[in-house]
Design a protein around this motif. Sequence first.
Motif, short mmCIF file in Angstrom:
data_model
loop_
_atom_site.label_atom_id
_atom_site.label_comp_id
_atom_site.label_asym_id
_atom_site.label_seq_id
_atom_site.Cartn_x
_atom_site.Cartn_y
_atom_site.Cartn_z
N LEU A 188 0.83 -1.21 0.00
CA LEU A 188 0.00 0.00 0.00
C LEU A 188 0.87 1.26 0.00
O LEU A 188 0.57 2.23 -0.70
CB LEU A 188 -0.91 0.01 1.22
N PHE A 189 1.92 1.25 0.81
CA PHE A 189 2.84 2.39 0.82
C PHE A 189 3.40 2.65 -0.57
O PHE A 189 3.47 3.79 -1.02
CB PHE A 189 4.01 2.11 1.78
N ASP A 190 3.82 1.59 -1.24
CA ASP A 190 4.43 1.73 -2.55
C ASP A 190 3.45 2.32 -3.56
O ASP A 190 3.80 3.25 -4.30
CB ASP A 190 4.94 0.38 -3.04
N PHE A 191 2.22 1.79 -3.58
CA PHE A 191 1.23 2.24 -4.55
C PHE A 191 0.70 3.63 -4.22
O PHE A 191 0.50 4.46 -5.12
CB PHE A 191 0.07 1.25 -4.61
N THR A 192 0.44 3.89 -2.95
CA THR A 192 -0.23 5.12 -2.54
C THR A 192 0.69 6.32 -2.47
O THR A 192 0.30 7.44 -2.83
CB THR A 192 -0.90 4.92 -1.16
N PHE A 193 1.93 6.11 -2.03
CA PHE A 193 2.83 7.24 -1.81
C PHE A 193 4.08 7.22 -2.69
O PHE A 193 4.39 8.22 -3.34
CB PHE A 193 3.27 7.27 -0.33
N ILE A 194 4.80 6.10 -2.71
CA ILE A 194 6.12 6.08 -3.34
C ILE A 194 6.06 6.22 -4.86
O ILE A 194 6.74 7.07 -5.43
CB ILE A 194 6.88 4.79 -2.95
N GLN A 195 5.24 5.40 -5.52
CA GLN A 195 5.18 5.45 -6.98
C GLN A 195 4.64 6.78 -7.52
O GLN A 195 5.20 7.33 -8.48
CB GLN A 195 4.38 4.27 -7.53
N PRO A 196 3.54 7.34 -6.96
CA PRO A 196 3.06 8.63 -7.46
C PRO A 196 4.10 9.74 -7.35
O PRO A 196 4.26 10.55 -8.28
CB PRO A 196 1.84 8.93 -6.57
N LEU A 197 4.83 9.78 -6.24
CA LEU A 197 5.84 10.82 -6.08
C LEU A 197 7.03 10.59 -7.00
O LEU A 197 7.65 11.54 -7.50
CB LEU A 197 6.30 10.88 -4.62
N LYS A 198 7.36 9.32 -7.24
CA LYS A 198 8.44 9.01 -8.17
C LYS A 198 8.09 9.48 -9.58
O LYS A 198 8.91 10.10 -10.27
CB LYS A 198 8.71 7.50 -8.18
N LEU A 199 6.84 9.21 -10.00
CA LEU A 199 6.40 9.65 -11.32
C LEU A 199 6.34 11.18 -11.41
O LEU A 199 6.65 11.76 -12.45
CB LEU A 199 5.03 9.06 -11.63
N GLN A 200 5.95 11.81 -10.31
CA GLN A 200 5.89 13.27 -10.27
C GLN A 200 7.28 13.87 -10.46
O GLN A 200 7.45 14.85 -11.21
CB GLN A 200 5.29 13.72 -8.93
N ARG A 201 8.26 13.29 -9.80
CA ARG A 201 9.63 13.79 -9.95
C ARG A 201 10.16 13.56 -11.36
O ARG A 201 10.83 14.42 -11.94
CB ARG A 201 10.54 13.11 -8.91
N ARG A 202 9.87 12.38 -11.91
CA ARG A 202 10.31 12.10 -13.28
C ARG A 202 9.67 13.07 -14.27
O ARG A 202 10.31 13.53 -15.22
CB ARG A 202 9.93 10.66 -13.64
N ARG A 203 8.39 13.35 -14.04
CA ARG A 203 7.68 14.28 -14.93
C ARG A 203 8.30 15.68 -14.87
O ARG A 203 8.48 16.34 -15.89
CB ARG A 203 6.20 14.32 -14.54
N LYS A 204 8.64 16.08 -13.66
CA LYS A 204 9.25 17.40 -13.47
C LYS A 204 10.59 17.48 -14.18
O LYS A 204 10.92 18.49 -14.82
CB LYS A 204 9.42 17.68 -11.97
N GLU A 205 11.38 16.40 -14.07
CA GLU A 205 12.69 16.36 -14.74
C GLU A 205 12.54 16.43 -16.25
O GLU A 205 13.29 17.14 -16.94
CB GLU A 205 13.43 15.08 -14.34
N LEU A 206 11.55 15.68 -16.76
CA LEU A 206 11.35 15.66 -18.21
C LEU A 206 10.87 17.02 -18.72
O LEU A 206 11.32 17.50 -19.76
CB LEU A 206 10.34 14.58 -18.59
N ASN A 207 9.96 17.65 -17.97
CA ASN A 207 9.47 18.97 -18.37
C ASN A 207 10.60 20.01 -18.39
O ASN A 207 10.61 20.91 -19.22
CB ASN A 207 8.36 19.43 -17.44
#
Length: 205
Positions: free
Chosen positions: A171-190
């Motif tokens: 639950l931790f991985d799905f709810t918190f870790i993965q969304p924030l990881k994708l958010q950081r990747r998106r920010k880097e790509l932008n």
Amino acid sequence: MKVDEEESKGTKIAYSTCPNCEEIVVYLQRGELEYDNIGMDYFEDIEWQKMIYPKKENFTNSDDIPKLYLEDYEESVKVLSASPKASAALSRRLLQNILREEYKIKEKTLVQEIQNFIELEGIPSHLTDAVDAVRNIGNLAAHPTKNKNTGEIVSVENGEAEWLIEVIEALFDFTFIQPLKLQRRRKELNLKLEQIGKPEMKKKE
């Protein structure tokens, strides 16, 4: 070694040596006991096994998990070997808090809240299956105390405390870790797109 009411069942401490670092590794095991011709016991079939030494770090990015949840999780892991009952109580309470606070699911019982969670859209099947199994492993429907008062110290079934911890980790991985990881990747790509004069990635509505 601990043997319960079923004479063929037992819990043992086992150890081996890591082939890479050559350090000792200690496991807690449970399974079907057999005896050799001099009366020494051994497992014919191991039902479950958990490494208890060396203690591994479960999350390399624990900063992504809200402190309130992380403290309860760490306490549940810490007391597991000494008191599976206390560990399971902490994990059940934590599971219910996550469902209520993060997924806005509030019902009279944890069983009903779990049912609502597994019916949500967008939750991967491996996670819904894991959370749904809590109802069977914990036998919540047959034990109203565990069903309604998740924080109470009550009996646990074999492997329940360990399984609850694994469910919380998923639950931790799905709810918190993965969304924030994708958010950081998106920010880097932008940022890279901005540097070459390209428009930012479009967000789904």
